[in-house]
Design an enzyme around this catalytic site. Sequence first.
Site, mmCIF file in Angstrom:
data_model
loop_
_atom_site.group_PDB
_atom_site.id
_atom_site.type_symbol
_atom_site.label_atom_id
_atom_site.label_comp_id
_atom_site.label_asym_id
_atom_site.label_seq_id
_atom_site.Cartn_x
_atom_site.Cartn_y
_atom_site.Cartn_z
ATOM 1 N N LYS A 141 -12.990 10.974 -6.163
ATOM 2 C CA LYS A 141 -11.715 11.701 -6.242
ATOM 3 C C LYS A 141 -12.076 12.991 -6.885
ATOM 4 C CE LYS A 141 -8.930 8.251 -4.819
ATOM 5 N NZ LYS A 141 -8.289 7.821 -2.945
ATOM 6 N N TYR B 222 -11.698 3.098 -14.427
ATOM 7 C CA TYR B 222 -11.452 4.105 -12.574
ATOM 8 C C TYR B 222 -13.072 3.932 -12.162
ATOM 9 C CZ TYR B 222 -9.194 5.838 -9.083
ATOM 10 O OH TYR B 222 -8.696 6.208 -7.669
ATOM 11 N N SER C 225 0.589 -1.886 0.011
ATOM 12 C CA SER C 225 -0.136 -0.068 -0.089
ATOM 13 C C SER C 225 0.956 0.996 -0.277
ATOM 14 C CB SER C 225 -1.152 0.141 0.891
ATOM 15 O OG SER C 225 -0.332 -0.064 2.345
ATOM 16 N N MET D 288 -3.034 -3.610 -3.798
ATOM 17 C CA MET D 288 -4.103 -4.038 -3.601
ATOM 18 C C MET D 288 -5.651 -4.012 -4.118
ATOM 19 S SD MET D 288 -3.699 -7.534 -1.829
ATOM 20 C CE MET D 288 -4.639 -8.075 -1.452
ATOM 21 N N SER D 289 -5.484 -2.272 -3.716
ATOM 22 C CA SER D 289 -6.839 -2.030 -4.032
ATOM 23 C C SER D 289 -7.008 -1.756 -5.807
ATOM 24 C CB SER D 289 -6.571 -0.781 -3.628
ATOM 25 O OG SER D 289 -7.296 -0.861 -2.203
#
Length: 256
Positions: free
Chosen positions: A163, A156, A20, A195-196
Amino acid sequence: MGTLLQNKNIVIMGLRNKWSIAWGIAQAAAGEGAGLIFTCQSDREKEETEKLTAELGKFPVYICDISADENINEVFDVIRERHGVLHGVVHAIAHANPEDLSNDFVYTSRAGFLHALDVSAYSLVAVARKARELMTEGGSIVTLTYMGSEKVFGGYNVMGVTKAALEASVRYLASDLGPSGIRVNAISAGPIKTMSARGVKNFSNILSVVEEKAPLRRDVTKEDIGSACLFLLSDLSGGMTGEVTHVDCGFNVMGI
């Protein structure tokens, strides 16, 4: 060890594993003498987070359900009681339902849209509101965003919209908290294998395009992000607030 953040208490929210971005930030901050405080989302994540942070030193880990104002309030009250003044917060939290990333954006559910906004954008507002009470000497709040807020990146989807809301929140929070000496900034990080990121369709294609087209001809690393965040957390960036700083090896400046 450096001294850039010596005697500064920094909360890092959203550390999940060694891949991360928050881990790169934690490593950089610990290396400059910060008194780190970590939060994780649930009991299930706490044990893993404690094992990871033990590599940096003896730092506390608190459970904070970012979707519950009562829990946020409780955690920051504990931080005030045990650590006193707070000097920085790193908000590295985002989530969207997998189905809202795998389908076209037009099929985003109302519930999925609200969930992504709540966890990924409103959480910054809730955290900043409480953190301000502990930042009696001023301080710095840093969050993480991505260029999907500005341009369309296939897959996305709702996270791009979220965002964009996060970046607007940074500007409004900077205006509100500035008189208290608190700066609020965002890092727009280039794509990194987290991971995301695995939940984004065609992510490997995005990585290869950045490596080919970015002026530095490489993908950004979590160490790059950690160094940039270190700057924003420190007094070196004392005159900066309300900014979205791209750390993406220059990819954002390219037109083709």
